[in-house]
Design an enzyme around this catalytic site. Structure first.
Site, PDB file in Angstrom:
ATOM      1  CD  GLU A   1      -2.419   1.402   2.734  1.00 56.48           C
ATOM      2  OE1 GLU A   1      -2.769   0.555   3.416  1.00 56.48           O
ATOM      3  OE2 GLU A   1      -2.901   2.693   2.880  1.00 56.48           O
TER       4      GLU A   1
ATOM      5  NE  ARG B   1      -1.070   8.789   4.898  1.00 53.66           N
ATOM      6  CZ  ARG B   1      -0.801   7.923   5.750  1.00 53.66           C
ATOM      7  NH1 ARG B   1       0.088   8.235   6.551  1.00 53.66           N
ATOM      8  NH2 ARG B   1      -1.521   6.844   5.996  1.00 53.66           N
TER       9      ARG B   1
ATOM     10  CB  THR C   1      -3.762   8.236   2.322  1.00 53.78           C
ATOM     11  OG1 THR C   1      -2.778   7.664   2.737  1.00 53.78           O
ATOM     12  CG2 THR C   1      -4.643   9.446   2.993  1.00 53.78           C
TER      13      THR C   1
ATOM     14  CE  LYS D   1      -6.515   1.952   7.104  1.00 55.98           C
ATOM     15  NZ  LYS D   1      -5.619   2.962   6.297  1.00 55.98           N
TER      16      LYS D   1
HETATM   17  C1  3PG Z   1      -1.473   4.899   8.355  1.00 54.21           C
HETATM   18  O1  3PG Z   1      -2.347   5.510   8.094  1.00 54.21           O
HETATM   19  O2  3PG Z   1      -0.172   5.381   8.404  1.00 54.21           O
HETATM   20  C2  3PG Z   1      -1.320   3.375   8.737  1.00 54.21           C
HETATM   21  O3  3PG Z   1      -2.480   3.303   9.557  1.00 54.21           O
HETATM   22  C3  3PG Z   1      -0.169   2.862   9.257  1.00 54.21           C
HETATM   23  O4  3PG Z   1      -0.106   3.152  10.546  1.00 54.21           O
HETATM   24  P1  3PG Z   1       1.252   2.533  11.451  1.00 54.21           P
HETATM   25  O5  3PG Z   1       2.176   3.572  10.885  1.00 54.21           O
HETATM   26  O6  3PG Z   1       0.671   2.927  12.858  1.00 54.21           O
HETATM   27  O7  3PG Z   1       1.650   1.293  11.096  1.00 54.21           O
END
Ligand code: 3PG
Length: 213
Positions: free
Chosen positions: A47, A51, A74, A134
């Site tokens: 994934e 961002r 995202t 999710k």
């Molecule tokens: C995110 O959106 O950054 C994910 O949920 C990952 O979260 P994490 O950095 O706590 O694994």
């Protein structure tokens, strides 16, 4: 694509490995070696979060890596969905879900893992046909205990908990009957990516891929 088909595909992708790496990548030059390192460790589903400015180029580059299944995370807007699809994303992930986002994913044939934090959100998504979701943000929402409790009345919904998941607590989720896999950023730490320590990332991926489900 129907929501049911989207969830069937999401379930397949979640079935590839116990962990889906959540990647925040600043430099598209890191994309191919990073993806190759994760795939080599046994984590094919990746994934890439939208961002960073480079994110769409990162998806484009990672999509060239053999054995990888690259998705866009995202996703917030229909424009995100179109851009992700055009870049070669094979699936999408969102922190929540809006009707506009769901419409766009269905219209663009992009299987979506929509985010949910409460039973009502999960039920609304299920009513539309999304049975793979999710659970986000997993740890802040009550963690594995909360997800297990949601599974009592809603066992037909399967989850990929993400947010605060690490090697330490991944098993708490993976042992639940309503968890298909977990998502997490711990397998690709920023310092290892910056150092180009691809062997170190493969080692983390190998460790994550060996988690029991
Ligand atoms: C995110 O959106 O950054 C994910 O949920 C990952 O979260 P994490 O950095 O706590 O694994």
């Amino acid at each position: 694509m129907t929501p049911q088909d989207a969830s069937a595909q999401a379930a397949k992708i979640c079935g590839l490995a116990p962990v889906v790496p959540v990647l925040v990548v600043d430099d598209a030059n890191d994309a191919q070696p990073l993806a190759a390192a994760l795939v080599a460790g046994g984590l094919p589903a990746l994934e890439v979060t939208l961002r960073t400015e480079a994110a769409l180029d990162v998806i484009r580059e990672m999509a060239k890596v053999a054995g990888g299944v690259v998705g866009a995370g995202t996703l917030l807007t229909p424009a995100d969905v179109e851009a992700a699809k055009e870049a070669g994303a094979q699936f999408g992930v969102a922190p929540g879900a809006t009707d506009k986002l769901l419409d766009a994913c269905e219209a663009n044939d992009l299987p979506l893992l929509p985010g949910t934090a409460t039973s009502s959100e999960a039920m609304r998504l299920l009513q539309r046909g999304y049975w793979v979701q999710k659970f986000f943000p997993a740890e802040a929402n009550g963690g594995a205990k909360a997800l297990k409790a949601i599974g009592s009345p809603l066992p037909q919904i399967k989850f990929c908990p993400t947010g605060g998941v690490s090697l330490k607590n991944a098993n708490d989720y993976l042992s639940l009957s309503n968890t298909l896999c977990v998502g997490g950023s711990w397998v690709a730490p920023k310092d290892l990516v910056a150092a180009g320590d691809w062997a170190g990332i493969t080692a983390l991926a190998t460790e994550a891929a060996a988690l029991a489900r």
